[in-house]
Design an enzyme around this catalytic site. Structure first.
Site, short mmCIF file in Angstrom:
data_model
loop_
_atom_site.label_atom_id
_atom_site.label_comp_id
_atom_site.label_asym_id
_atom_site.label_seq_id
_atom_site.Cartn_x
_atom_site.Cartn_y
_atom_site.Cartn_z
CB SER A 10 -0.93 0.00 1.21
OG SER A 10 -0.20 -0.15 2.42
CB ALA A 145 -0.64 3.79 2.11
CE LYS A 196 4.58 5.15 13.50
NZ LYS A 196 3.54 4.50 12.67
CG ASP A 249 4.42 8.39 12.32
OD1 ASP A 249 3.27 8.12 11.95
OD2 ASP A 249 5.43 7.83 11.84
NE ARG A 260 -0.12 -1.31 7.85
CZ ARG A 260 0.62 -1.36 6.76
NH1 ARG A 260 1.63 -2.19 6.68
NH2 ARG A 260 0.37 -0.57 5.73
#
Length: 331
Positions: A10, A145, A196, A249, A260
């Protein structure tokens, strides 16, 4: 100008789509024939980007030499634990032009060596006798993405080795909706971008247990403390952790429906499958799982206390119930 991207997932596909605004040719290298065929014949990568249409000056190939030939810049966009093998193959190829910079876009550490991925890349270039020929950098930050493919405004950080003028490449990588900042703290940027994901796993677990915004805010804030502790012990600069690659982030990964790692953490609390079974069924790599293992080993080595990381590790690898882990953190 030709950009070569190692990977057809992705992020590789979305980033390649972005580069096509400026670059004449963008070539993705992959190992899945169905993905490569779909990109070339339908102009889509349905397994990762749904029906997003890819530009005509972007193609994919199963032939690494084809991807490397005449490349002006090489982007590494494969899972963190595959970086060494893939870069090693590229470094040994006679079709990899001299002087081409290598920019890593994977997030995490190599679990077996506890090395940052830029260090892994440097080692593989050195092993091939080409370390002096290829500058190494990383391109990291809050960049899902799906949103990059949808051309949503995004900003990332380009951090590279000293003695190289990265401003020229900064201009080539940036675009109308994709801003690129530079940073001289490559270690800090890599540590922040990898760590992170651990906190995103913790936030996902808390969400799955029905916890609210108070809990989410606590985990993210204390997660930043853990990041700073470990990051500075490993040579990163504190200010880096409070920039795009760090807190930027972390916020994005902890709250986004695209994350995810957050989604995986939530799935772990559902109880119908073990973390290992969930991993085996995942389409995309959950980098936070690998990073949790690496970070705990690093914390023991550096004698740094990481309580959230330890509880996430115990849930993922020791079978501890997520609710018990949360209770122990609060106590």
């Amino acid at each position: 100008m030709k950009a070569a991207i190692l990977g057809t997932g992705s992020w590789a596909s979305a980033f390649g789509r972005h580069l096509c605004h400026k670059w004449e040719r963008v070539v993705l290298w992959g190992v899945e024939p169905d993905q490569v065929d779909s990109i070339n014949t339908t102009g889509t990568n349905p397994a990762f980007l749904g029906d997003v249409v890819l530009p005509p000056n972007m193609r994919a190939t199963l032939d690494l030499e084809d991807a490397l030939t005449e490349a002006d810049l090489l982007f590494v966009c494969v899972p963190s634990q595959a970086v060494r093998e893939v870069v090693g193959k590229a470094a040994r190829s006679d079709h990899f032009p001299d002087g081409v910079p290598v920019i890593n876009m994977a997030k995490g550490f190599e679990v077996t060596t506890l090395e940052r991925l830029s260090e892994v890349i440097e080692e593989e270039l050195a092993a091939a006798g080409r370390r002096a020929e290829h500058p190494v950098a990383v391109l990291l930050g809050p960049s899902h993405a799906e949103e990059v493919a949808d051309e949503q405004p995004t900003a990332v950080v380009l951090a590279g080795q000293e003695g190289v003028d990265w401003s020229g490449w900064q201009d080539w990588i940036a675009g109308p909706f994709f801003r690129v900042y530079t940073n001289d703290d490559i270690a800090g940027v890599e540590i922040a971008s990898g760590f992170k994901n651990i906190i995103a796993l913790a936030v996902g677990m808390a969400d799955g247990l029905g916890a609210g915004d108070n809990t989410r805010g606590t985990l993210m804030t204390r997660g930043m403390i853990e990041l700073s502790r470990l990051g500075m012990a490993l040579g990163g600069k504190k200010e880096t952790f409070f920039g795009l690659a760090g807190i930027g982030d972390m916020i994005t990964t902890c709250i986004s429906r695209h994350s995810r790692n957050r989604n995986f953490g939530e799935a772990v609390t559902q109880g119908d499958r073990s973390p290992q079974e969930l991993l085996e069924g995942a389409v995309q790599v959950v980098e936070g799982v690998h990073m949790t293992k690496a970070a705990l080993k690093l914390s023991e080595k550096m004698k740094v206390e990481l309580p959230i990381t330890k509880q996430v590790h115990d849930v993922l690898f020791s079978g501890k119930p997520p609710r018990q882990a949360m209770r122990e953190l609060m106590e």
